[in-house]
Write a protein that holds these residues in place. Structure first.
Motif, PDB file in Angstrom:
ATOM      1  N   ILE A 242       1.184  -3.103  -3.168  1.00  0.00           N
ATOM      2  CA  ILE A 242       2.183  -3.962  -2.541  1.00  0.00           C
ATOM      3  C   ILE A 242       1.593  -4.666  -1.318  1.00  0.00           C
ATOM      4  O   ILE A 242       2.111  -5.700  -0.897  1.00  0.00           O
ATOM      5  CB  ILE A 242       3.449  -3.184  -2.140  1.00  0.00           C
ATOM      6  CG1 ILE A 242       3.114  -2.054  -1.138  1.00  0.00           C
ATOM      7  CG2 ILE A 242       4.154  -2.626  -3.356  1.00  0.00           C
ATOM      8  CD1 ILE A 242       4.338  -1.375  -0.567  1.00  0.00           C
ATOM      9  N   ALA A 243       0.504  -4.126  -0.780  1.00  0.00           N
ATOM     10  CA  ALA A 243      -0.175  -4.757   0.361  1.00  0.00           C
ATOM     11  C   ALA A 243      -1.148  -5.813  -0.160  1.00  0.00           C
ATOM     12  O   ALA A 243      -2.360  -5.736   0.059  1.00  0.00           O
ATOM     13  CB  ALA A 243      -0.891  -3.688   1.193  1.00  0.00           C
ATOM     14  N   ASP A 244      -0.609  -6.821  -0.840  1.00  0.00           N
ATOM     15  CA  ASP A 244      -1.461  -7.793  -1.526  1.00  0.00           C
ATOM     16  C   ASP A 244      -2.301  -8.621  -0.561  1.00  0.00           C
ATOM     17  O   ASP A 244      -3.364  -9.122  -0.922  1.00  0.00           O
ATOM     18  CB  ASP A 244      -0.620  -8.707  -2.425  1.00  0.00           C
ATOM     19  CG  ASP A 244       0.461  -9.479  -1.666  1.00  0.00           C
ATOM     20  OD1 ASP A 244       0.808  -9.048  -0.539  1.00  0.00           O
ATOM     21  OD2 ASP A 244       0.966 -10.472  -2.195  1.00  0.00           O
ATOM     22  N   GLY A 245      -1.862  -8.751   0.681  1.00  0.00           N
ATOM     23  CA  GLY A 245      -2.624  -9.529   1.651  1.00  0.00           C
ATOM     24  C   GLY A 245      -3.947  -8.895   2.041  1.00  0.00           C
ATOM     25  O   GLY A 245      -4.804  -9.568   2.604  1.00  0.00           O
ATOM     26  N   ILE A 246      -4.128  -7.591   1.760  1.00  0.00           N
ATOM     27  CA  ILE A 246      -5.406  -6.931   2.047  1.00  0.00           C
ATOM     28  C   ILE A 246      -6.027  -6.363   0.772  1.00  0.00           C
ATOM     29  O   ILE A 246      -6.889  -5.477   0.836  1.00  0.00           O
ATOM     30  CB  ILE A 246      -5.266  -5.827   3.116  1.00  0.00           C
ATOM     31  CG1 ILE A 246      -4.196  -4.799   2.724  1.00  0.00           C
ATOM     32  CG2 ILE A 246      -4.949  -6.444   4.478  1.00  0.00           C
ATOM     33  CD1 ILE A 246      -4.154  -3.590   3.654  1.00  0.00           C
ATOM     34  N   ALA A 247      -5.600  -6.883  -0.362  1.00  0.00           N
ATOM     35  CA  ALA A 247      -6.144  -6.410  -1.648  1.00  0.00           C
ATOM     36  C   ALA A 247      -7.456  -7.129  -1.936  1.00  0.00           C
ATOM     37  O   ALA A 247      -7.531  -8.031  -2.767  1.00  0.00           O
ATOM     38  CB  ALA A 247      -5.133  -6.642  -2.771  1.00  0.00           C
ATOM     39  N   VAL A 248      -8.496  -6.727  -1.236  1.00  0.00           N
ATOM     40  CA  VAL A 248      -9.835  -7.300  -1.394  1.00  0.00           C
ATOM     41  C   VAL A 248     -10.728  -6.195  -1.940  1.00  0.00           C
ATOM     42  O   VAL A 248     -10.844  -5.128  -1.325  1.00  0.00           O
ATOM     43  CB  VAL A 248     -10.378  -7.831  -0.053  1.00  0.00           C
ATOM     44  CG1 VAL A 248     -11.802  -8.343  -0.213  1.00  0.00           C
ATOM     45  CG2 VAL A 248      -9.471  -8.944   0.472  1.00  0.00           C
ATOM     46  N   TYR A 249     -11.366  -6.456  -3.081  1.00  0.00           N
ATOM     47  CA  TYR A 249     -12.059  -5.392  -3.798  1.00  0.00           C
ATOM     48  C   TYR A 249     -13.574  -5.387  -3.597  1.00  0.00           C
ATOM     49  O   TYR A 249     -14.276  -4.637  -4.248  1.00  0.00           O
ATOM     50  CB  TYR A 249     -11.676  -5.466  -5.290  1.00  0.00           C
ATOM     51  CG  TYR A 249     -10.191  -5.275  -5.451  1.00  0.00           C
ATOM     52  CD1 TYR A 249      -9.638  -4.002  -5.386  1.00  0.00           C
ATOM     53  CD2 TYR A 249      -9.337  -6.362  -5.579  1.00  0.00           C
ATOM     54  CE1 TYR A 249      -8.274  -3.810  -5.483  1.00  0.00           C
ATOM     55  CE2 TYR A 249      -7.965  -6.179  -5.672  1.00  0.00           C
ATOM     56  CZ  TYR A 249      -7.431  -4.907  -5.623  1.00  0.00           C
ATOM     57  OH  TYR A 249      -6.082  -4.722  -5.701  1.00  0.00           O
ATOM     58  N   ARG A 250     -14.043  -6.190  -2.623  1.00  0.00           N
ATOM     59  CA  ARG A 250     -15.427  -6.128  -2.171  1.00  0.00           C
ATOM     60  C   ARG A 250     -15.469  -6.649  -0.741  1.00  0.00           C
ATOM     61  O   ARG A 250     -14.930  -7.723  -0.454  1.00  0.00           O
ATOM     62  CB  ARG A 250     -16.353  -6.965  -3.057  1.00  0.00           C
ATOM     63  CG  ARG A 250     -17.830  -6.892  -2.619  1.00  0.00           C
ATOM     64  CD  ARG A 250     -18.727  -7.773  -3.474  1.00  0.00           C
ATOM     65  NE  ARG A 250     -20.099  -7.766  -2.985  1.00  0.00           N
ATOM     66  CZ  ARG A 250     -21.024  -6.874  -3.336  1.00  0.00           C
ATOM     67  NH1 ARG A 250     -20.709  -5.924  -4.201  1.00  0.00           N
ATOM     68  NH2 ARG A 250     -22.244  -6.929  -2.846  1.00  0.00           N
TER      69      ARG A 250
END
Length: 419
Positions: A242-250
């Protein structure tokens, strides 16, 4: 990660770069307020304040880094226009910054971008191109556009000028909170925390106040935890959050090096933690914050951070889709034991449902949803199944409700899928 010191060979922007950025960013960004949280202060046992970047122009801190990078472009570069890829906050920061500087901006956004973020980006004057169902496809399309047209690509976090722009929050905090001891910062790609941490460490090395910097990631997107363990930036498997604004996978390459040198600790929070924090901020602080922006508070609520000095939690953004807000609030209520969903077996005879309703009314549990069925593989022919959801006032009230039903001979079973 090290103590409060600056590495012998500085990585990223210098303190002078950051101080120049502060003057640049002041032309467009607000000095956001710092609010005291009595609730969190009592929970932590020491003063806790909230740095409200959710009240920043465009609804997040992103305008700082975007505007600083845009301001550094030459006249010739500005004439070529700029391009960015974003699902929300960076898009709005670039769009507004470009408008203020008279630069043509093209923003690539995923096809499933929430309508409020799409409309806000367009309202700031950018040309929006919807491309790709996942962000990787959107980013590739933006890169191809830059290659074809010569437009300057504006990265969301992995650039010295962007980092310097985000660092300006550190200078504001030292002026607003002179006794500052700890700052808690959400981490996605790492631009915000690398700028803040580097500024504090360089200021401390110059004789300023040492400040502990703690980062927070969502458990489902904890790329920095995995990368620091590996000793190099790595990709992690995609998991929704739900925290899509920090959904960075690298991690960002520059940001990883800066965080490795300057950040004191990184912790993670669960989806329930993030939802609970959003609810607490709405109820106690009267602030609308997106899940990504609330993870700093989530870490405090979850007991992931301790300290005796003054702590500031950065609320990095407030751009939340109303439909997502509705779902997150419901999830937060359940995570806070404010909703109770249970299954109760009843005898198939008149009056049983009314009897249960009377028991619930007696303990002041408000019924909000009921499913009463005679069909089910585990039901006896003389039984019916009652799935019921009630509003409760917290863990103690939940136990009171369950005890009242058991005292009358029922055996309520919690629905783990919804509690």
């Amino acid at each position: 990660m090290t103590e409060n010191s600056v590495p012998a060979t500085l990585i990223g922007p210098t303190l002078a770069d950051m101080q120049i950025a502060r003057g640049t960013v002041a032309a467009v960004a607000q000095v956001t307020p710092v609010e005291t949280s009595r609730f969190l202060s009592e929970l932590l046992g020491s003063p806790v304040l909230l740095k409200c970047e959710n009240l920043q122009r465009t609804g997040s801190y992103k305008i700082r880094g975007a505007f600083n990078r845009l301001s550094a472009l030459s006249t010739e570069e500005r004439s070529r226009g700029v391009v960015a890829a974003s699902a929300g906050n960076h898009a709005q920061g670039v769009a507004l910054g470009a408008r203020e500087l008279g630069i043509e901006a093209t923003i690539f956004m995923p096809t499933n971008v929430p309508l409020p973020k799409l409309e806000a980006t367009r309202d700031y004057g950018a040309q929006v191109v919807l491309s790709g169902s996942v962000f990787g496809e959107t980013l590739a399309a933006a890169a191809a556009f830059a290659e074809e047209t010569g437009a300057i690509f504006i990265p969301p976090y992995d650039h010295p000028a962007v980092v310097a722009g985000q660092s300006t929050i550190a200078f504001e905090l030292l002026e607003q909170v002179p006794d500052l001891d700890t700052v808690v910062v959400p981490i996605g790609g790492g631009g915000l925390i690398s700028g803040i941490a580097s500024a504090f460490k360089q200021l401390a090395a110059a004789g300023g106040r040492p400040v502990r910097v703690i980062g927070v990631q969502a458990e489902n997107a904890a790329s920095y935890i995995a990368s620091l363990e590996a000793g190099t930036p790595v990709n992690i498997p995609f998991k929704p959050t739900i925290a899509d604004g920090i959904a960075v996978y690298r991690p960002g390459e520059l940001n990883y090096l800066m965080i490795q040198d300057a950040v004191d600790e990184i912790v993670t929070v669960s989806e329930d933690d993030a939802a609970r924090a959003l609810l607490v901020l709405m109820e106690r602080a009267k602030l609308v914050v997106e899940p990504a922006g609330a993870v700093s508070v989530a870490a405090l609520l979850a007991g992931k951070i301790s300290g005796t000095g003054t702590t500031v939690a950065i609320l990095s953004g407030g751009n939340i889709d109303p439909l997502l807000m509705q779902r997150v609030i419901s999830h937060g209520l359940a995570a806070s034991d404010r909703y109770l969903t249970m299954r109760v077996m009843l005898m198939d005879r008149p009056g049983e449902l009314a009897r249960v309703a009377t028991i619930l009314a007696g303990v002041r549990a408000n019924v909000i949803e009921v499913l009463h069925t005679q069909h089910g593989p585990d039901l006896q022919i003389t039984e019916v199944e009652l799935d019921i959801t009630v509003e409760t006032r917290g863990p103690a009230h939940v136990e009171e409700v369950l005890a009242a039903l058991r005292a009358d001979g029922y055996e309520p079973k919690l629905d783990k899928r919804r509690n």
